[in-house]
Design a protein around this motif. Structure first.
Motif, PDB file in Angstrom:
ATOM      1  N   TRP A 171       0.833  -1.213   0.000  1.00  0.00           N
ATOM      2  CA  TRP A 171       0.000   0.000   0.000  1.00  0.00           C
ATOM      3  C   TRP A 171       0.865   1.259   0.000  1.00  0.00           C
ATOM      4  O   TRP A 171       0.465   2.289  -0.539  1.00  0.00           O
ATOM      5  N   ASN A 214       2.415   1.507  -3.662  1.00  0.00           N
ATOM      6  CA  ASN A 214       1.328   1.731  -4.612  1.00  0.00           C
ATOM      7  C   ASN A 214       0.819   3.175  -4.541  1.00  0.00           C
ATOM      8  O   ASN A 214       0.743   3.877  -5.565  1.00  0.00           O
ATOM      9  N   ASN A 215       0.502   3.627  -3.340  1.00  0.00           N
ATOM     10  CA  ASN A 215      -0.029   4.985  -3.187  1.00  0.00           C
ATOM     11  C   ASN A 215       1.055   6.055  -3.312  1.00  0.00           C
ATOM     12  O   ASN A 215       0.824   7.107  -3.912  1.00  0.00           O
ATOM     13  N   THR A 239      -5.740   0.563  -4.543  1.00  0.00           N
ATOM     14  CA  THR A 239      -4.926  -0.341  -3.733  1.00  0.00           C
ATOM     15  C   THR A 239      -5.596  -1.701  -3.531  1.00  0.00           C
ATOM     16  O   THR A 239      -4.942  -2.742  -3.698  1.00  0.00           O
ATOM     17  N   TYR A 285      -4.108  -5.498  -4.558  1.00  0.00           N
ATOM     18  CA  TYR A 285      -4.098  -6.640  -3.643  1.00  0.00           C
ATOM     19  C   TYR A 285      -4.884  -7.815  -4.239  1.00  0.00           C
ATOM     20  O   TYR A 285      -4.470  -8.970  -4.124  1.00  0.00           O
TER      21      TYR A 285
END
Length: 232
Positions: free
Chosen positions: A166, A169-170, A217, A221
């Motif tokens: 996370w 990704n962010n 996100t 996943y």
């Protein structure tokens, strides 16, 4: 709430579409999605709407989905595959410019009704697409580089390459989307809208990108779960 509802539903369908393409066709499906989304977003961005109390152009969700694609490819395939998706987006944009502009070389039949509308829509396309290609290349290359840079940091931080998804990704997407929003808004629409409208578009676009980045996100996943469960 009509526009807001359509945007929310669009985001869900588009992100699920990315996952479905990946599940059905593997990374080839993500390459396909990149081409579709890049061309569609550069047409959709011509439309200005009001939603969530802000003026905003469309195309933000579709464009955000291309960052989801490169993040999935970075996470589950490799950096080379992510960069290949970026290159496909650039090449498809260039081809689209050449094809659409070639239409104007024809002299329409007296009974033709479509050419005036096509000219109205695509006469501004070269500027949008050239700016779009340039900004797309800068933002996406930045996104891929940042993803792997942050991944290296999170791997050292957690002692596990799978943890910290996370964060990378962010982190990569939010920074690259800020670069994209500033460069594209002023590059594509300077002289088209007044300065206040440009600022409104910039702010609303980035707010949307923040939301879409946070919401993509779970999609990454899910893609990782499908990959490791051998569903892909």
């Amino acid at each position: 709430m009509h526009n807001e509802l359509v945007l929310i539903v669009s985001l869900i369908i588009i992100y699920l579409g990315v996952i479905l393409f990946y599940k059905m066709f593997g990374k080839i499906g993500l390459y396909m999605w990149t081409v579709i989304a890049t061309i569609s977003a550069n047409i959709e961005v011509l439309i200005l709407v009001n939603a969530f109390g802000m003026e905003q152009t469309l195309g933000n969700i579709l464009f955000a989905s291309t960052f989801l694609v490169t993040d999935i490819l970075s996470e589950l395939e490799d950096k080379k595959s992510a960069n290949k998706a970026v290159h496909l987006g650039i090449v498809s944009s260039i081809c689209f410019i050449l094809i659409t502009q070639s239409w104007f070389l024809y002299i329409p039949n007296a009974n033709d009704w479509a050419m005036p509308f096509i000219k109205s829509i695509f006469s501004n396309t070269p500027r949008l697409m050239i700016v779009g290609i340039s900004v797309y290349a800068i933002a996406q290359v930045s996104d891929v580089w940042l993803y792997h840079f942050i991944w290296h940091k999170t791997s050292k931080m957690f002692g596990d390459t799978k943890k910290g998804l996370w964060i990378r990704n962010n982190g990569s997407t939010l920074v690259s989307q800020l670069i994209n929003t500033i460069l594209f808004t002023f590059g594509a629409f300077w002289g088209v809208y007044d300065f206040i409208t440009l600022i409104n578009i910039l702010i609303s676009s980035y707010v949307i990108f923040i939301v879409t980045s946070l919401l993509d996100t779970p999609a990454v996943y899910l893609a990782r779960k499908l990959k490791y469960s051998k569903s892909i």
